[in-house]
Design a protein around this motif. Structure first.
Motif, PDB file in Angstrom:
ATOM      1  N   GLY A 165       0.443  -1.157   0.255  1.00  0.00           N
ATOM      2  CA  GLY A 165      -0.330  -0.270   0.827  1.00  0.00           C
ATOM      3  C   GLY A 165       0.598   1.136   0.327  1.00  0.00           C
ATOM      4  N   TYR A 166       2.221   1.023  -0.622  1.00  0.00           N
ATOM      5  CA  TYR A 166       2.910   2.076  -0.589  1.00  0.00           C
ATOM      6  C   TYR A 166       2.813   2.911  -1.976  1.00  0.00           C
ATOM      7  CZ  TYR A 166       5.029   1.405   4.678  1.00  0.00           C
ATOM      8  OH  TYR A 166       4.891   1.207   5.828  1.00  0.00           O
ATOM      9  N   LEU A 167       2.356   2.692  -2.894  1.00  0.00           N
ATOM     10  CA  LEU A 167       2.712   3.062  -3.981  1.00  0.00           C
ATOM     11  C   LEU A 167       1.374   4.957  -3.832  1.00  0.00           C
ATOM     12  CD1 LEU A 167       4.666   2.301  -5.917  1.00  0.00           C
ATOM     13  CD2 LEU A 167       2.774   1.357  -6.832  1.00  0.00           C
ATOM     14  N   GLY A 168       0.201   4.588  -3.554  1.00  0.00           N
ATOM     15  CA  GLY A 168      -0.716   5.347  -3.068  1.00  0.00           C
ATOM     16  C   GLY A 168      -0.374   7.004  -2.734  1.00  0.00           C
ATOM     17  N   ALA A 169       0.999   6.669  -1.806  1.00  0.00           N
ATOM     18  CA  ALA A 169       1.244   8.027  -1.526  1.00  0.00           C
ATOM     19  C   ALA A 169       2.538   8.555  -2.560  1.00  0.00           C
ATOM     20  CB  ALA A 169       1.340   8.005   0.116  1.00  0.00           C
ATOM     21  N   PHE A 170       2.475   8.754  -4.179  1.00  0.00           N
ATOM     22  CA  PHE A 170       3.103   8.740  -4.742  1.00  0.00           C
ATOM     23  C   PHE A 170       4.575   8.980  -4.649  1.00  0.00           C
ATOM     24  CE2 PHE A 170       4.566   9.827  -9.128  1.00  0.00           C
ATOM     25  CZ  PHE A 170       4.327   8.180  -9.825  1.00  0.00           C
ATOM     26  N   GLY A 171       4.978  10.970  -4.097  1.00  0.00           N
ATOM     27  CA  GLY A 171       5.770  11.338  -4.356  1.00  0.00           C
ATOM     28  C   GLY A 171       7.006  10.821  -3.005  1.00  0.00           C
ATOM     29  N   GLN A 172       5.940  10.612  -1.467  1.00  0.00           N
ATOM     30  CA  GLN A 172       6.253  10.394  -0.066  1.00  0.00           C
ATOM     31  C   GLN A 172       7.853   9.067  -0.094  1.00  0.00           C
ATOM     32  OE1 GLN A 172       3.345   9.861   2.319  1.00  0.00           O
ATOM     33  NE2 GLN A 172       4.429  10.240   4.340  1.00  0.00           N
ATOM     34  N   TYR A 173       6.855   8.165  -0.874  1.00  0.00           N
ATOM     35  CA  TYR A 173       7.876   6.772  -0.448  1.00  0.00           C
ATOM     36  C   TYR A 173       8.423   6.494  -1.649  1.00  0.00           C
ATOM     37  CZ  TYR A 173       5.531   5.933   3.664  1.00  0.00           C
ATOM     38  OH  TYR A 173       5.490   6.647   4.599  1.00  0.00           O
ATOM     39  N   TRP A 174       9.198   7.337  -2.957  1.00  0.00           N
ATOM     40  CA  TRP A 174       9.568   7.175  -4.371  1.00  0.00           C
ATOM     41  C   TRP A 174      10.761   6.410  -4.194  1.00  0.00           C
ATOM     42  CZ3 TRP A 174      14.526   7.971  -4.467  1.00  0.00           C
ATOM     43  CH2 TRP A 174      15.201   8.400  -3.744  1.00  0.00           C
ATOM     44  N   TRP A 175      11.316   6.355  -3.161  1.00  0.00           N
ATOM     45  CA  TRP A 175      13.033   5.095  -3.579  1.00  0.00           C
ATOM     46  C   TRP A 175      11.803   3.464  -3.277  1.00  0.00           C
ATOM     47  CZ3 TRP A 175      11.471   7.712   1.011  1.00  0.00           C
ATOM     48  CH2 TRP A 175      10.961   7.718   2.296  1.00  0.00           C
ATOM     49  N   LEU A 176      10.601   3.305  -3.101  1.00  0.00           N
ATOM     50  CA  LEU A 176       9.623   2.059  -3.785  1.00  0.00           C
ATOM     51  C   LEU A 176      10.390   2.037  -4.643  1.00  0.00           C
ATOM     52  CD1 LEU A 176       7.583   1.648  -0.529  1.00  0.00           C
ATOM     53  CD2 LEU A 176       9.877   0.820  -0.912  1.00  0.00           C
ATOM     54  N   TRP A 177       9.573   3.038  -5.360  1.00  0.00           N
ATOM     55  CA  TRP A 177       9.386   2.122  -7.300  1.00  0.00           C
ATOM     56  C   TRP A 177       9.908   3.301  -8.116  1.00  0.00           C
ATOM     57  CZ3 TRP A 177       8.648   6.428  -9.765  1.00  0.00           C
ATOM     58  CH2 TRP A 177       7.988   7.654  -8.766  1.00  0.00           C
ATOM     59  N   ALA A 178      11.048   4.257  -7.455  1.00  0.00           N
ATOM     60  CA  ALA A 178      11.464   5.041  -8.859  1.00  0.00           C
ATOM     61  C   ALA A 178      12.806   4.063  -9.282  1.00  0.00           C
ATOM     62  CB  ALA A 178      11.822   6.385  -8.173  1.00  0.00           C
ATOM     63  N   PRO A 179      13.499   3.654  -7.236  1.00  0.00           N
ATOM     64  CA  PRO A 179      14.834   2.820  -8.770  1.00  0.00           C
ATOM     65  C   PRO A 179      14.676   1.367  -9.963  1.00  0.00           C
ATOM     66  CG  PRO A 179      14.839   3.109  -6.515  1.00  0.00           C
ATOM     67  CD  PRO A 179      13.187   4.060  -6.485  1.00  0.00           C
ATOM     68  N   ALA A 180      13.374   0.940  -9.028  1.00  0.00           N
ATOM     69  CA  ALA A 180      13.317  -0.265 -10.112  1.00  0.00           C
ATOM     70  C   ALA A 180      12.775   0.285 -11.278  1.00  0.00           C
ATOM     71  CB  ALA A 180      12.493  -0.954  -9.534  1.00  0.00           C
ATOM     72  N   GLY A 181      12.101   1.085 -10.927  1.00  0.00           N
ATOM     73  CA  GLY A 181      10.563   1.437 -12.680  1.00  0.00           C
ATOM     74  C   GLY A 181      12.222   2.559 -13.264  1.00  0.00           C
ATOM     75  N   GLY A 182      12.537   3.355 -13.123  1.00  0.00           N
ATOM     76  CA  GLY A 182      14.341   3.701 -13.238  1.00  0.00           C
ATOM     77  C   GLY A 182      14.978   2.373 -14.333  1.00  0.00           C
ATOM     78  N   ALA A 183      15.138   1.832 -14.085  1.00  0.00           N
ATOM     79  CA  ALA A 183      16.141   0.894 -14.194  1.00  0.00           C
ATOM     80  C   ALA A 183      15.392  -0.104 -15.201  1.00  0.00           C
ATOM     81  CB  ALA A 183      16.471  -0.538 -12.927  1.00  0.00           C
ATOM     82  N   ILE A 184      14.238  -0.087 -14.986  1.00  0.00           N
ATOM     83  CA  ILE A 184      13.483  -0.818 -16.188  1.00  0.00           C
ATOM     84  C   ILE A 184      13.441  -0.247 -17.247  1.00  0.00           C
ATOM     85  CG2 ILE A 184      11.250  -1.833 -17.177  1.00  0.00           C
ATOM     86  CD1 ILE A 184      10.846  -2.370 -14.030  1.00  0.00           C
ATOM     87  N   THR A 185      13.466   0.978 -17.885  1.00  0.00           N
ATOM     88  CA  THR A 185      13.169   1.846 -17.978  1.00  0.00           C
ATOM     89  C   THR A 185      14.384   2.422 -19.232  1.00  0.00           C
ATOM     90  OG1 THR A 185      11.207   3.263 -17.336  1.00  0.00           O
ATOM     91  CG2 THR A 185      12.259   4.103 -18.882  1.00  0.00           C
ATOM     92  N   LEU A 186      15.347   2.213 -18.006  1.00  0.00           N
ATOM     93  CA  LEU A 186      16.882   3.159 -18.500  1.00  0.00           C
ATOM     94  C   LEU A 186      17.254   1.569 -19.103  1.00  0.00           C
ATOM     95  CD1 LEU A 186      18.618   5.048 -18.434  1.00  0.00           C
ATOM     96  CD2 LEU A 186      19.770   4.218 -16.758  1.00  0.00           C
ATOM     97  N   LEU A 187      16.851   0.146 -19.242  1.00  0.00           N
ATOM     98  CA  LEU A 187      17.616  -0.728 -19.295  1.00  0.00           C
ATOM     99  C   LEU A 187      16.992  -1.209 -20.906  1.00  0.00           C
ATOM    100  CD1 LEU A 187      19.820  -2.401 -19.690  1.00  0.00           C
ATOM    101  CD2 LEU A 187      18.156  -4.557 -18.679  1.00  0.00           C
ATOM    102  N   CYS A 188      15.320  -0.876 -20.736  1.00  0.00           N
ATOM    103  CA  CYS A 188      15.055  -1.248 -21.610  1.00  0.00           C
ATOM    104  C   CYS A 188      15.247  -0.135 -23.334  1.00  0.00           C
ATOM    105  CB  CYS A 188      13.029  -1.055 -22.331  1.00  0.00           C
ATOM    106  SG  CYS A 188      12.468  -2.623 -21.254  1.00  0.00           S
ATOM    107  N   PHE A 189      15.816   1.363 -22.749  1.00  0.00           N
ATOM    108  CA  PHE A 189      15.944   2.550 -23.646  1.00  0.00           C
ATOM    109  C   PHE A 189      16.910   1.992 -24.545  1.00  0.00           C
ATOM    110  CE2 PHE A 189      17.206   7.203 -23.374  1.00  0.00           C
ATOM    111  CZ  PHE A 189      16.638   7.192 -24.870  1.00  0.00           C
TER     112      PHE A 189
END
Lengths: 316, 328, 322
Positions: free
Chosen positions: A272-296
Motif C-alpha cells: 500500500g505504499y504506492l498510493g502516496a506517490f512522491g512520499q515513498y519514491w525510493w520504493l518504486w523509482a529505482p526499479a521503474g527507472g532501471a526497467i525504463t533505462l535498460l529497455c531504452f
C-alpha cells in the motif's frame, strides 16, 4: 589436374577466416561507433553489467548478508521505521519488510539480462529459420506460419501468460522460453520472411541452385547469413520486449520469481505504499527507472545497429 | 553422337497471370517460350538474340533446369532433362550444365569471399578434398585472368570491380568443368574497355575446356562477335535461325530485318534506313494463333491472317525462317 | 560567343575517405544549334559534368573551380531562384531514369500542363494545346494525354519526358542516356525523333552516353571523358576516323559492330582508376600502350592537334603526331 605454377603457399583456411572475421568486426564497430545513440545505449548496458558483477563482490566484502540479502535480508537497526528513506547504510533506502533496495536492484539486474537475452535469442533463432523457410518454399508452409504469426500478433499475449501461470508456476527459465517461443512465431517471422524474400530472388541463389545446391543448403548457406544482420537488430528490440513483459507480470505478482525489478514495485504496491506517490519514491523509482533505462539502452543499441545493417542510413 | 549435344523439341513455357474481371477470376497465360525447337552441337557457341521479354532468358533457365517446361523435351547428351530425378541424378546433371548470369553485382553472395563462391560448386558436388580445392580454385582464377589468384581469393565482391566480379562468376561456372554453359548477357552490364576482355575470355575457355555455349544477348553486334550460329526470338518464338554472318547479311524474316536495321553503327559515315516495322511489342498473353509478328509486319498478307503461326523452314542449307512470305 | 562555355570546371565529392575528383578541369564550348556527344565509361564524370553545370549536385559535392557561361551569364554566380529559371527555360534535362519520374497517379498530359503553368502564365486551354503540340512533336498521339503512365510503354514514357523537357523551348537540352534502358527498335525511333526535333527547333543538345554507336548517330562533335578529365574533343568523323588519344583509339576499337569486317576487339589492360587517389601525371598512363616517363610525371594539357581537334596527351597518335 596440374598444381598451380605460382609459388603459392597458402595460409591455413581457418587462419584466413579469423583474419576476415576480425576485419569485418573492426569495420562494423567503426560504423556502429559513428552513431552516438548506439554508444550511449551500449554505455548504459555496460553500466548495468557492472552493477550485476559488483553485487556478489559487495555481498562478500562490505555488505552483511543477513542485512543486505535481496530476498531474505532485514536491517534490525531500523525496526519499525521500514520502509526507511535513503541513508548512508542504505543508499536507496529499505523496502516495507526491511530489505535493502540497492541490493535488490543490483541483484535483479542478472535475472533481467538472463531473461531478456534468452528470450530474444530463442525468438530470433525461431524467427530467422521459420522466416527463411517460409520465404524459400512458399505455398502451404508459408501460409501456415503466416497465419500462425497473425494469430500470435492478435492474441492477448500477457493474458495468455496469466492463464498459464495458474496452471504451472512461471519460473524465470519458463518465462524466458515462453516469451521466446511465442514472439518467435509472431511478428518477427513476418519481418524476417520479407527480408528473406528479397534475398531469395537474387541471382546468386539461382547460381547456387545451378551449382547443385539443395534447398536446405541454399537456405543455410545463402539465405540465413544474409538475413542475420536484421535478425540481430530485432534481437535487440526483443530484449526490450521481454524485460517489459516480465516487469508487467511480476508487478501483478503472477511470476514465481524471488526478486526482480517488477517484484520490487509489486512489493511496494502490495503493502500500500504506492498510493502516496512522491512520499515513498525510493520504493518504486529505482526499479521503474532501471526497467525504463535498460529497455531504452537496448533500443538505442538497436538503433545504432540499424546504421550498420542498413547501408542506406549510412552517411558517406 | 549425342555427347555434349543439347536439343530442344517443342519446348513451351507458360506463366499464369491472374486477372479479375468483375468478381470472376480469369486465368490467362503468358506464352514466354512457345514451341521452340533447336539444337546446339558440341563445342559450338550458339547465340539467342531478341528484345527484352522475347523469352530468351526463360529459354536459358529452362535448359539449366531453373524452370520446368510446360510442354516439350530438352535433352543434354541424349538424356531428357525434364525427367531427371532429384538427388544424385540431378547433381550429376548440374555438373554438366552451368549458367553465367547477367548482373555481376547481384550474382555473387555479398558475404562470400571469392574463394567461397568459386569453391561452392566443388563442395556441393563433393569434388576434391578440402586441401585440393584451394589449388583448384587458384587454378581456375588464373585461367579467368584473376592473377595472381592469392590476391583475389579472400576478397569480398564489394572489393572488386564489375569486370573482376564477372570473372569470378565465370570461374564459378567453369570450376567443375561443365560441358555446356548458358551465358545470359554476361557482358551487357560491363564497361566497354572491360567488355572485350570478358568476351575474349569466354572464347578462350571454349577452346581450352571444350565447352559449348548458349549465348543469350540482346546485342546483335555481340552475337556476331561471339557466336557461330544464332536464333532470333520474337515473343516466345524462334523466327529465324542460321549461321551468324549469313543471317546478318541476308536476313529473311521481316522482324530480323527490322532488328538489324535498328542497330546503331559506330561509324558516323554510315547512314541506316529506318527499320520497317509498325507499332510496339505486346506481351504474349494468350496470343491469337496466327503469326506472332502479324500486327507489326510490313509484308503480311492473307496467307498470314488465315493460317497459324508458320513453322521454321529451310530457305538455304542451315538457314531457317518462320515466315509464309520468306520466298517472296 | 558560344551558347555554353565551360572553363576549367572542377567538382569534388567529399567522402569519408577523402575528396573524389569527379570532374577535373573540364573546358568545353558549345555553339547554338550544335549537338555535342559526351562519351565515356561509367564513373568517368560525364553525368557529373551535366549535374555540375545545372547545379543539381548532392550535398557532399563541391564546385571547386571554373566557370559556366551560358548565354553570357556565369551560372555559378546565380542565386538558386535565378538558376531555377535557367533550368527550365534555358537548359532542360532528360535523365536516364526519367521515364520512372512520371507520377503514376496523374494523367501524363496533366503532369506536363502543370509543369508548364508553373513557369508560364498560360490558361488551361492554351497549356493543353501546347502539350498536344509537344506530343505531336515527339511522335505521340495527343489522345495519349488522357492516359496514365502505367498505360504507356517504356518508349512512350521516354517520349513524354522528352516532350516535357521541350515544353518551354529551351536553348539547350541535356540528354543523359535517354535510351539506354530501351530496346533497339524503340531506341532507333527515339533517336530519329530527337534528331528531327533538334534540327526543326534549332536547339543545342548535349547527349551523354557510354555507347559510341549511339553517340555516332546523334552528335556532330564528341567529347571523350576518362577518369574525370576531358581527353579529346573533335568533330564526330575525326573522333571515329582519326582519333588521337590512345584511350579514344581503344574505345573506338573495343566496340563490336554488325557492319563491316569482323575484327578482333581491342582490350585495355587494367581498370579505370580510383578517383579517390588518381594516378599522378596523365590519369590514363597506367593503361596506356604509349606511356613514357613524362606521362607519369606531368598532366598533359588540352592542345590543338588540328583546328577543332583538341587532345590532352603527351603522345597524340595518328595525324596529330609530331
Amino acid at each position: 589436374m596440374t598444381p598451380t605454377s605460382s609459388p603459392f603457399k597458402p595460409e591455413p583456411l581457418w587462419k584466413v577466416r579469423v583474419h576476415l572475421f576480425l576485419g569485418a568486426a573492426r569495420r562494423n564497430w567503426a560504423l556502429f561507433a559513428e552513431s552516438k545513440i548506439g554508444l550511449v545505449g551500449l554505455g548504459i548496458i555496460v553500466l548495468f553489467l557492472l552493477m550485476m558483477a559488483a553485487h556478489p563482490i559487495l555481498m562478500s566484502t562490505v555488505w552483511e548478508p543477513r542485512v543486505y540479502d535481496p530476498v531474505r535480508g532485514f536491517d534490525p537497526r531500523l525496526v519499525g521505521r521500514h520502509p526507511a528513506p535513503p541513508s548512508w547504510a542504505h543508499p536507496l533506502g529499505t523496502d516495507p519488510i526491511g530489505r535493502d533496495v540497492l541490493s535488490q536492484l543490483m541483484w535483479s539486474a542478472r535475472s533481467e539480462f538472463a531473461l531478456g537475452v534468452t528470450a530474444a535469442v530463442i525468438s530470433v533463432v525461431i524467427g530467422t529459420i521459420v522466416g527463411a523457410v517460409c520465404a524459400y518454399f512458399g505455398g502451404v508452409v508459408d501460409m501456415f506460419f503466416m497465419r500462425l504469426a497473425d494469430l500470435e500478433m492478435l492474441f492477448p499475449f500477457i493474458a495468455l501468460l496469466m492463464v498459464l501461470q495458474s496452471v504451472m508456476p512461471l519460473t524465470l527459465i519458463r518465462l524466458a522460453l515462453l516469451i521466446g517461443v511465442l514472439s518467435g512465431f509472431g511478428g518477427i517471422t513476418i519481418i524476417l520472411k520479407s527480408q528473406a524474400l528479397t534475398v531469395k530472388v537474387k541471382p546468386y541463389i539461382e547460381a547456387a541452385k545451378v551449382a547443385g545446391g539443395s534447398s536446405w543448403q541454399i537456405i543455410r548457406r545463402h539465405i540465413i547469413p544474409n538475413i542475420m544482420p536484421l535478425s540481430f537488430l530485432y534481437m535487440m528490440f526483443n530484449v526490450t520486449g521481454a524485460i517489459f513483459t516480465e516487469a508487467v507480470l511480476s508487478f501483478f505478482g503472477f511470476l514465481d520469481i524471488r526478486m526482480s525489478w517488477g517484484i520490487m514495485i509489486n512489493t511496494a504496491q502490495e503493502s500500500g505504499y504506492l498510493g502516496a506517490f512522491g512520499q515513498y519514491w525510493w520504493l518504486w523509482a529505482p526499479a521503474g527507472g532501471a526497467i525504463t533505462l535498460l529497455c531504452f539502452a537496448f533500443y538505442l543499441v538497436g538503433r545504432g545497429l540499424d546504421a550498420v545493417v542498413n547501408p542506406r542510413l549510412r552517411k558517406r | 553422337m549425342t555427347e555434349g549435344r543439347l536439343t530442344l523439341e517443342g519446348v513451351t513455357k507458360l506463366f499464369p497471370v491472374r486477372k479479375r474481371v468483375f468478381t470472376l477470376k480469369v486465368r490467362n497465360f503468358v506464352h514466354a517460350v512457345d514451341n521452340v525447337s533447336m539444337g546446339v552441337e558440341r563445342g559450338e557457341m550458339f547465340g539467342l538474340v531478341g528484345e527484352s521479354g522475347c523469352g530468351k532468358t526463360t529459354t536459358g533457365k529452362l535448359i539449366v533446369k531453373l524452370l520446368e517446361p510446360t510442354r516439350g523435351k530438352i535433352t543434354v547428351d541424349g538424356v531428357d532433362v525434364t525427367r531427371i530425378r532429384r538427388g544424385k541424378p540431378l547433381r550429376a546433371f548440374r555438373r554438366k550444365v552451368q549458367m553465367i548470369f547477367q548482373d555481376p553485382y547481384e550474382s555473387l553472395n555479398p558475404r562470400f569471399t571469392v574463394y567461397d563462391t568459386v569453391a561452392e560448386p566443388l563442395g556441393l558436388q563433393g569434388l576434391r578434398s578440402l586441401a585440393e580445392r584451394e589449388a583448384t580454385v587458384a587454378e581456375i582464377l588464373s585461367a579467368v585472368g584473376l592473377t595472381p589468384p592469392e590476391t583475389f581469393m579472400f576478397r569480398f565482391p564489394h572489393e572488386l570491380s564489375g569486370g573482376q566480379r564477372q570473372r569470378v562468376a565465370i570461374a564459378r561456372a567453369m570450376v567443375i568443368r561443365p560441358q555446356f554453359v548458358v551465358a545470359d548477357e554476361p557482358t551487357s552490364m560491363l564497361d566497354v574497355s572491360i567488355r572485350a576482355g570478358v568476351m575474349d575470355l569466354l572464347v578462350a575457355l571454349r577452346r581450352e575446356l571444350g565447352v559449348s555455349y548458349l549465348y543469350v544477348t540482346h546485342d546483335l553486334a555481340v552475337a556476331r562477335y561471339m557466336c557461330d550460329r544464332m536464333a532470333v526470338m520474337y515473343l516466345g518464338k524462334i523466327v529465324e535461325q542460321g549461321p551468324v554472318e549469313e543471317v546478318l547479311r541476308n536476313p529473311v524474316h521481316p522482324y530480323t530485318r527490322a532488328l538489324i536495321s535498328a542497330v546503331p553503327v559506330p561509324d558516323p559515315t554510315v547512314r541506316r534506313d529506318p527499320p520497317d516495322i509498325r507499332g510496339d511489342v505486346a506481351a504474349p498473353i494468350d496470343p491469337p494463333p496466327q503469326c506472332r509478328f502479324l500486327s507489326r509486319c510490313p509484308k503480311s498478307g492473307t496467307v498470314c491472317e488465315r493460317n497459324n503461326h508458320p513453322d521454321l523452314e529451310e530457305v538455304l542449307p542451315g538457314h531457317l525462317v518462320a515466315c509464309y512470305r520468306a520466298r517472296d | 560567343m558560344p551558347l555554353l562555355d565551360l572553363q576549367g570546371l572542377t567538382m569534388q565529392y567529399r567522402t569519408k575517405m577523402g575528396p573524389v575528383h569527379a570532374v577535373d578541369d573540364v573546358s568545353l564550348a558549345m555553339e547554338a544549334g550544335e549537338a555535342l556527344g559526351l562519351v565515356g565509361e561509367s564513373g568517368c564524370g560525364k553525368t557529373s559534368v551535366a549535374m555540375t553545370l545545372l547545379r543539381l549536385l548532392p550535398d557532399n559535392a563541391e564546385i571547386v573551380g571554373g566557370q559556366v557561361w551560358f548565354q553570357g551569364v556565369d551560372l555559378l554566380s546565380l542565386s538558386e531562384q535565378e538558376m531555377r529559371r535557367v533550368r527550365w527555360g534555358g537548359i532542360s534535362m532528360v535523365f536516364q531514369a526519367a521515364m520512372n519520374s512520371l507520377n503514376p497517379v496523374y494523367r501524363v498530359g496533366d503532369q506536363i500542363v502543370e509543369a508548364i503553368q508553373e513557369h508560364q502564365h498560360l490558361s488551361d486551354r492554351q497549356a493543353r494545346a501546347r502539350v498536344a503540340e509537344l506530343f505531336h512533336l515527339v511522335g505521340l498521339d495527343p489522345k495519349l494525354m488522357e492516359r496514365y503512365p502505367h498505360e504507356y510503354s517504356g518508349g512512350m514514357k521516354q517520349r513524354a519526358v522528352i516532350a516535357m523537357a521541350l515544353a518551354c523551348s529551351p536553348k539547350l537540352i541535356i540528354a543523359d542516356e535517354p535510351t539506354t534502358a530501351l530496346d533497339v527498335i524503340v531506341q532507333d525511333r527515339i533517336l530519329r525523333r530527337i534528331n528531327e526535333v533538334r534540327t526543326q527547333l534549332n536547339m543545342s543538345m548535349m547527349y551523354i552516353s557510354h555507347d559510341i554507336a549511339v553517340i555516332a548517330e546523334v552528335s556532330q562533335r564528341i567529347g571523350v571523358m576518362y577518369a574525370g578529365k576531358l581527353v579529346e574533343v573533335a568533330d564526330t568523323v575525326t573522333v571515329f576516323k582519326r582519333p588521337a588519344h590512345p584511350y579514344t583509339i581503344a574505345l573506338m576499337s573495343a566496340f563490336p559492330s554488325i557492319q563491316g569486317e569482323k575484327r578482333p576487339l581491342a582490350q585495355l589492360p587494367g581498370e579505370p582508376p580510383n578517383l579517390l587517389a588518381p594516378p599522378p601525371g596523365c590519369r590514363f598512363h597506367p593503361r596506356c600502350p604509349h606511356a613514357s616517363e613524362v606521362c607519369t610525371r606531368e598532366e598533359p594539357r588540352m592542345e590543338k592537334v588540328d583546328p577543332g581537334h583538341g587532345v590532352a596527351c603527351w603522345h597524340p597518335q595518328g595525324r596529330g603526331r609530331d
